[in-house]
Design a protein around this motif. Sequence first.
Motif, PDB file in Angstrom:
ATOM      1  N   HIS A   1      -6.741  17.865  23.518  1.00 49.82           N
ATOM      2  CA  HIS A   1      -6.307  17.042  24.663  1.00 49.82           C
ATOM      3  C   HIS A   1      -6.977  15.675  24.630  1.00 49.82           C
ATOM      4  CE1 HIS A   1      -6.478  15.708  28.948  1.00 49.82           C
ATOM      5  NE2 HIS A   1      -5.199  16.056  28.888  1.00 49.82           N
ATOM      6  N   ASP A   2      -8.264  15.645  24.248  1.00 47.61           N
ATOM      7  CA  ASP A   2      -8.985  14.376  24.187  1.00 47.61           C
ATOM      8  C   ASP A   2      -8.375  13.446  23.148  1.00 47.61           C
ATOM      9  OD1 ASP A   2     -11.422  12.704  24.867  1.00 47.61           O
ATOM     10  OD2 ASP A   2     -11.776  13.013  22.727  1.00 47.61           O
ATOM     11  N   TYR A   3      -8.067  13.982  21.962  1.00 51.67           N
ATOM     12  CA  TYR A   3      -7.460  13.143  20.923  1.00 51.67           C
ATOM     13  C   TYR A   3      -6.030  12.749  21.282  1.00 51.67           C
ATOM     14  CZ  TYR A   3     -11.434  13.876  17.853  1.00 51.67           C
ATOM     15  OH  TYR A   3     -12.697  13.885  17.310  1.00 51.67           O
ATOM     16  N   PHE A   4      -5.363  13.567  22.093  1.00 53.49           N
ATOM     17  CA  PHE A   4      -4.030  13.201  22.576  1.00 53.49           C
ATOM     18  C   PHE A   4      -4.114  11.966  23.479  1.00 53.49           C
ATOM     19  CE2 PHE A   4      -0.952  13.550  26.087  1.00 53.49           C
ATOM     20  CZ  PHE A   4       0.227  13.391  25.369  1.00 53.49           C
ATOM     21  N   LEU A   5      -5.119  11.936  24.359  1.00 58.61           N
ATOM     22  CA  LEU A   5      -5.312  10.777  25.236  1.00 58.61           C
ATOM     23  C   LEU A   5      -5.681   9.534  24.420  1.00 58.61           C
ATOM     24  CD1 LEU A   5      -7.299  12.409  28.187  1.00 58.61           C
ATOM     25  CD2 LEU A   5      -4.858  11.886  28.075  1.00 58.61           C
ATOM     26  N   ARG A   6      -6.535   9.722  23.412  1.00 57.02           N
ATOM     27  CA  ARG A   6      -6.907   8.593  22.561  1.00 57.02           C
ATOM     28  C   ARG A   6      -5.688   8.044  21.818  1.00 57.02           C
ATOM     29  NH1 ARG A   6     -12.812   9.548  19.783  1.00 57.02           N
ATOM     30  NH2 ARG A   6     -13.792  10.754  21.462  1.00 57.02           N
ATOM     31  N   LEU A   7      -4.870   8.961  21.301  1.00 62.06           N
ATOM     32  CA  LEU A   7      -3.674   8.538  20.565  1.00 62.06           C
ATOM     33  C   LEU A   7      -2.777   7.678  21.440  1.00 62.06           C
ATOM     34  CD1 LEU A   7      -1.664   8.673  18.206  1.00 62.06           C
ATOM     35  CD2 LEU A   7      -0.877  10.864  19.124  1.00 62.06           C
ATOM     36  N   ASN A   8      -2.550   8.085  22.670  1.00 64.24           N
ATOM     37  CA  ASN A   8      -1.696   7.309  23.568  1.00 64.24           C
ATOM     38  C   ASN A   8      -2.285   5.931  23.855  1.00 64.24           C
ATOM     39  OD1 ASN A   8       0.199   9.348  23.766  1.00 64.24           O
ATOM     40  ND2 ASN A   8      -0.669  10.217  25.639  1.00 64.24           N
ATOM     41  N   GLU A   9      -3.613   5.900  24.086  1.00 61.26           N
ATOM     42  CA  GLU A   9      -4.245   4.631  24.440  1.00 61.26           C
ATOM     43  C   GLU A   9      -4.265   3.677  23.251  1.00 61.26           C
ATOM     44  OE1 GLU A   9      -5.847   2.646  27.798  1.00 61.26           O
ATOM     45  OE2 GLU A   9      -4.970   4.639  27.551  1.00 61.26           O
ATOM     46  N   TYR A  10      -4.607   4.184  22.069  1.00 53.67           N
ATOM     47  CA  TYR A  10      -4.644   3.322  20.887  1.00 53.67           C
ATOM     48  C   TYR A  10      -3.248   2.837  20.509  1.00 53.67           C
ATOM     49  CZ  TYR A  10      -9.413   5.104  20.274  1.00 53.67           C
ATOM     50  OH  TYR A  10     -10.731   5.431  20.467  1.00 53.67           O
ATOM     51  N   SER A  11      -2.258   3.720  20.623  1.00 55.58           N
ATOM     52  CA  SER A  11      -0.886   3.332  20.292  1.00 55.58           C
ATOM     53  C   SER A  11      -0.381   2.259  21.242  1.00 55.58           C
ATOM     54  CB  SER A  11       0.032   4.561  20.342  1.00 55.58           C
ATOM     55  OG  SER A  11      -0.362   5.530  19.397  1.00 55.58           O
ATOM     56  N   LYS A  12      -0.701   2.413  22.507  1.00 54.38           N
ATOM     57  CA  LYS A  12      -0.280   1.422  23.503  1.00 54.38           C
ATOM     58  C   LYS A  12      -0.944   0.075  23.231  1.00 54.38           C
ATOM     59  CE  LYS A  12      -1.846   2.170  27.555  1.00 54.38           C
ATOM     60  NZ  LYS A  12      -2.046   2.825  28.874  1.00 54.38           N
ATOM     61  N   ALA A  13      -2.240   0.099  22.917  1.00 58.49           N
ATOM     62  CA  ALA A  13      -2.953  -1.146  22.632  1.00 58.49           C
ATOM     63  C   ALA A  13      -2.453  -1.779  21.338  1.00 58.49           C
ATOM     64  CB  ALA A  13      -4.449  -0.870  22.540  1.00 58.49           C
ATOM     65  N   ALA A  14      -2.154  -0.967  20.322  1.00 56.31           N
ATOM     66  CA  ALA A  14      -1.659  -1.504  19.050  1.00 56.31           C
ATOM     67  C   ALA A  14      -0.295  -2.149  19.231  1.00 56.31           C
ATOM     68  CB  ALA A  14      -1.574  -0.376  18.020  1.00 56.31           C
TER      69      ALA A  14
ATOM     70  N   TRP B   1      -5.593  -5.921  30.878  1.00 51.93           N
ATOM     71  CA  TRP B   1      -5.520  -4.824  31.849  1.00 51.93           C
ATOM     72  C   TRP B   1      -5.908  -3.486  31.239  1.00 51.93           C
ATOM     73  CZ3 TRP B   1      -2.006  -1.036  30.531  1.00 51.93           C
ATOM     74  CH2 TRP B   1      -1.061  -1.382  29.561  1.00 51.93           C
ATOM     75  N   LEU B   2      -6.089  -3.445  29.908  1.00 50.60           N
ATOM     76  CA  LEU B   2      -6.478  -2.191  29.261  1.00 50.60           C
ATOM     77  C   LEU B   2      -7.933  -1.862  29.554  1.00 50.60           C
ATOM     78  CD1 LEU B   2      -4.821  -2.617  25.742  1.00 50.60           C
ATOM     79  CD2 LEU B   2      -4.051  -1.157  27.610  1.00 50.60           C
ATOM     80  N   ASP B   3      -8.266  -0.604  29.401  1.00 49.63           N
ATOM     81  CA  ASP B   3      -9.647  -0.156  29.580  1.00 49.63           C
ATOM     82  C   ASP B   3     -10.537  -0.884  28.580  1.00 49.63           C
ATOM     83  OD1 ASP B   3     -12.001   1.097  30.062  1.00 49.63           O
ATOM     84  OD2 ASP B   3     -11.236   3.142  29.855  1.00 49.63           O
ATOM     85  N   LYS B   4     -11.499  -1.636  29.081  1.00 47.06           N
ATOM     86  CA  LYS B   4     -12.305  -2.482  28.210  1.00 47.06           C
ATOM     87  C   LYS B   4     -13.232  -1.665  27.314  1.00 47.06           C
ATOM     88  CE  LYS B   4     -15.241  -6.590  28.291  1.00 47.06           C
ATOM     89  NZ  LYS B   4     -15.896  -7.616  29.140  1.00 47.06           N
ATOM     90  N   ASP B   5     -13.754  -0.561  27.809  1.00 43.60           N
ATOM     91  CA  ASP B   5     -14.693   0.275  27.056  1.00 43.60           C
ATOM     92  C   ASP B   5     -14.130   1.683  26.931  1.00 43.60           C
ATOM     93  OD1 ASP B   5     -16.662  -1.747  26.747  1.00 43.60           O
ATOM     94  OD2 ASP B   5     -17.244  -1.441  28.833  1.00 43.60           O
ATOM     95  N   PHE B   6     -13.066   1.809  26.161  1.00 45.35           N
ATOM     96  CA  PHE B   6     -12.426   3.110  25.954  1.00 45.35           C
ATOM     97  C   PHE B   6     -13.078   3.792  24.759  1.00 45.35           C
ATOM     98  CE2 PHE B   6      -9.104   5.885  24.216  1.00 45.35           C
ATOM     99  CZ  PHE B   6      -8.805   6.634  25.344  1.00 45.35           C
TER     100      PHE B   6
ATOM    101  N   ASN C   1     -13.666  -1.671  22.396  1.00 46.58           N
ATOM    102  CA  ASN C   1     -13.106  -2.706  23.254  1.00 46.58           C
ATOM    103  C   ASN C   1     -11.671  -2.954  22.801  1.00 46.58           C
ATOM    104  OD1 ASN C   1     -12.407  -4.998  24.710  1.00 46.58           O
ATOM    105  ND2 ASN C   1     -14.454  -5.895  24.562  1.00 46.58           N
ATOM    106  N   LEU C   2     -10.720  -2.360  23.505  1.00 51.93           N
ATOM    107  CA  LEU C   2      -9.323  -2.440  23.101  1.00 51.93           C
ATOM    108  C   LEU C   2      -8.755  -3.848  23.219  1.00 51.93           C
ATOM    109  CD1 LEU C   2      -7.946   0.846  24.745  1.00 51.93           C
ATOM    110  CD2 LEU C   2      -8.910   0.502  22.462  1.00 51.93           C
ATOM    111  N   GLN C   3      -9.465  -4.723  23.931  1.00 49.14           N
ATOM    112  CA  GLN C   3      -8.964  -6.084  24.107  1.00 49.14           C
ATOM    113  C   GLN C   3      -9.294  -6.980  22.910  1.00 49.14           C
ATOM    114  OE1 GLN C   3     -10.447  -7.573  27.840  1.00 49.14           O
ATOM    115  NE2 GLN C   3      -9.965  -5.684  28.939  1.00 49.14           N
ATOM    116  N   THR C   4     -10.246  -6.553  22.098  1.00 46.97           N
ATOM    117  CA  THR C   4     -10.676  -7.410  20.982  1.00 46.97           C
ATOM    118  C   THR C   4     -10.267  -6.864  19.613  1.00 46.97           C
ATOM    119  OG1 THR C   4     -12.825  -6.300  20.907  1.00 46.97           O
ATOM    120  CG2 THR C   4     -12.645  -8.247  22.311  1.00 46.97           C
TER     121      THR C   4
END
Length: 205
Positions: free
Chosen positions: A92-105, A116-121, A125-128
């Motif tokens: 479940h944890d890697y499922f959440l990571r996959l969604n967040e990384y895919s959205k940021a990519a 607006w993304l979570d800065k410290d996921f 830092n998904l913004q950088t």
Amino acid sequence: MKVFSFLFFLVCVVFAEPCLAQQIQQPPVASDTLEPPPTEQELANKKIANREPNKAALMSALVPGAGQIYNRKYWKAPLAWIGLGITAYLGHDYFLRLNEYSKAANLASKNQDRTWLDKDFHDYNLQTLTAAQLNTLSDDSRRLMYMNIIIFSGIYALNIVDAYVDAHLKEFDINDDLSFQVKPLFYTTNYSHLATGLTLSLRFK
């Protein structure tokens, strides 16, 4: 991951133990008298005994560990719960990571706003991060998610098989009247060359 791999190996070894057991019986002794046919009560008891493995397997399929408790192998049930719990949590944890990384990519590839993304996921830092870095994180998360799903399925299946086999093994009679030994063997071939091997010795005391 090394600790997790060791835990999975330990669970597999424990649940595979009954599958390695073998029934050893003495050869039948010739008798001049005929045994009486089984009574209805004996046939009924045998029918009930034959249903126990199916019942244990069904219980473990519905509630993992229940079949082990039914077989009175209480120490095995927590191993099933721990193995399934850890793999379910990680999956479940890697499922959440996959969604967040895919959205940021996806946002990074289109040069869209990511503030607006979570800065410290998960310490990232998904913004950088660049789109390539995010895609790499996404691929790693997908691979680990699938791996945990496979391991979860394997532990769940072993849990059912273990309960079924253990219920069969309850009727096995392995006592001190039987002995099994493995010894090295040395012998010569047709050309007088020394060869080695193993001998298996089964004795009835």
